[in-house]
Scaffold this active site. Structure first.
Site, PDB file in Angstrom:
ATOM      1  N   ARG A 257      -0.961  -1.656  -7.044  1.00  0.00           N
ATOM      2  CA  ARG A 257      -1.323  -2.741  -6.118  1.00  0.00           C
ATOM      3  C   ARG A 257      -2.391  -3.632  -6.763  1.00  0.00           C
ATOM      4  O   ARG A 257      -2.343  -4.851  -6.663  1.00  0.00           O
ATOM      5  CB  ARG A 257      -1.825  -2.166  -4.794  1.00  0.00           C
TER       6      ARG A 257
ATOM      7  N   TYR B 197     -11.166  -7.850  -6.214  1.00  0.00           N
ATOM      8  CA  TYR B 197     -10.202  -7.602  -7.281  1.00  0.00           C
ATOM      9  C   TYR B 197     -10.452  -8.557  -8.443  1.00  0.00           C
ATOM     10  O   TYR B 197     -10.363  -8.181  -9.592  1.00  0.00           O
ATOM     11  CB  TYR B 197      -8.769  -7.813  -6.774  1.00  0.00           C
TER      12      TYR B 197
ATOM     13  N   HIS C 270      -4.581  -9.140   2.957  1.00  0.00           N
ATOM     14  CA  HIS C 270      -5.997  -8.850   3.177  1.00  0.00           C
ATOM     15  C   HIS C 270      -6.489  -9.704   4.337  1.00  0.00           C
ATOM     16  O   HIS C 270      -6.233 -10.911   4.373  1.00  0.00           O
ATOM     17  CB  HIS C 270      -6.833  -9.191   1.938  1.00  0.00           C
TER      18      HIS C 270
ATOM     19  N   HIS D 123      -2.546   3.024  -6.084  1.00  0.00           N
ATOM     20  CA  HIS D 123      -3.312   1.804  -5.810  1.00  0.00           C
ATOM     21  C   HIS D 123      -3.522   0.983  -7.084  1.00  0.00           C
ATOM     22  O   HIS D 123      -3.731  -0.229  -7.015  1.00  0.00           O
ATOM     23  CB  HIS D 123      -4.652   2.140  -5.160  1.00  0.00           C
TER      24      HIS D 123
ATOM     25  N   LYS E  67      -2.004  -2.073   7.700  1.00  0.00           N
ATOM     26  CA  LYS E  67      -3.244  -1.640   8.331  1.00  0.00           C
ATOM     27  C   LYS E  67      -3.359  -2.229   9.727  1.00  0.00           C
ATOM     28  O   LYS E  67      -2.946  -3.362   9.965  1.00  0.00           O
ATOM     29  CB  LYS E  67      -4.445  -2.104   7.501  1.00  0.00           C
TER      30      LYS E  67
ATOM     31  N   ARG F  94       0.868  -1.175   0.000  1.00  0.00           N
ATOM     32  CA  ARG F  94       0.000   0.000   0.000  1.00  0.00           C
ATOM     33  C   ARG F  94       0.907   1.228   0.000  1.00  0.00           C
ATOM     34  O   ARG F  94       2.062   1.158   0.413  1.00  0.00           O
ATOM     35  CB  ARG F  94      -0.892  -0.002   1.236  1.00  0.00           C
TER      36      ARG F  94
END
Length: 168
Positions: A129, A161, A152, A126, A62, A36
């Site tokens: 990514r 995605y 994730h 992004h 995150k 990210r």
């Protein structure tokens, strides 16, 4: 959506040929590692290490989760080139020699896309990514493995995605 394989290769080439050593490192970290934007710009030189014979980059993701991301040789060389002889401090620098921020990290891929003649409106970090995830899915990598590589928490995030590839 992400970039096509040829568009991504053109971006990598533009980054490699750039006078700014941070360009190739940024594109490689976003597109080949799937980081990210805040993970890439927040990385420090001290976060590079070797674990069980593999070169890794420790990133804060995150939820302040720490992940060890293995570095393929091409990415490792790009990062070493960006770090130069520094042993401490930020990995990616801006023109003034300070930590690259989100704005600079957003401008650089746009500029590289123009240089590479990638005909996509509003190239953003992004998107690289997204290219990382969709490239893995297109190559037939198992969804669970892609989820782990993308860090994730929920497989449904990774599945979005996958579904986005078939939508216009």
């Amino acid at each position: 959506l992400g970039l096509s394989h040829l568009q991504f290769e053109a971006m990598l080439t533009a980054g490699r040929d750039s006078d700014n050593v941070n360009d190739f490192a940024l594109v490689a970290m976003l597109g080949l590692l799937g980081l990210r934007i805040f993970e890439a710009t927040g990385a420090d030189v001290e976060a590079l290490s070797e674990v069980r014979g593999h070169r890794v980059l420790r990133v804060h993701g995150k939820g302040d989760k720490v992940a060890l991301v293995p570095l393929p040789p091409a990415v490792s060389r790009a990062i070493d080139r960006a770090a130069g002889s520094r042993e401490t401090g930020p990995l990616l620098l801006n023109r003034e020699g300070r930590r690259m921020d989100r704005r600079a990290a957003t401008r650089r891929p746009r500029q590289l896309a123009l240089t590479a003649r990638v005909a996509i409106d509003r190239v953003h970090p992004h998107m690289l990514r997204h290219t990382f995830v969709t490239t893995m899915l297109d190559a037939g990598v198992d969804l669970r493995d892609v989820q782990i590589a993308a860090r994730h928490a929920d497989p449904r995030t990774t599945m979005r995605y996958d579904r986005a590839r078939t939508n216009l």
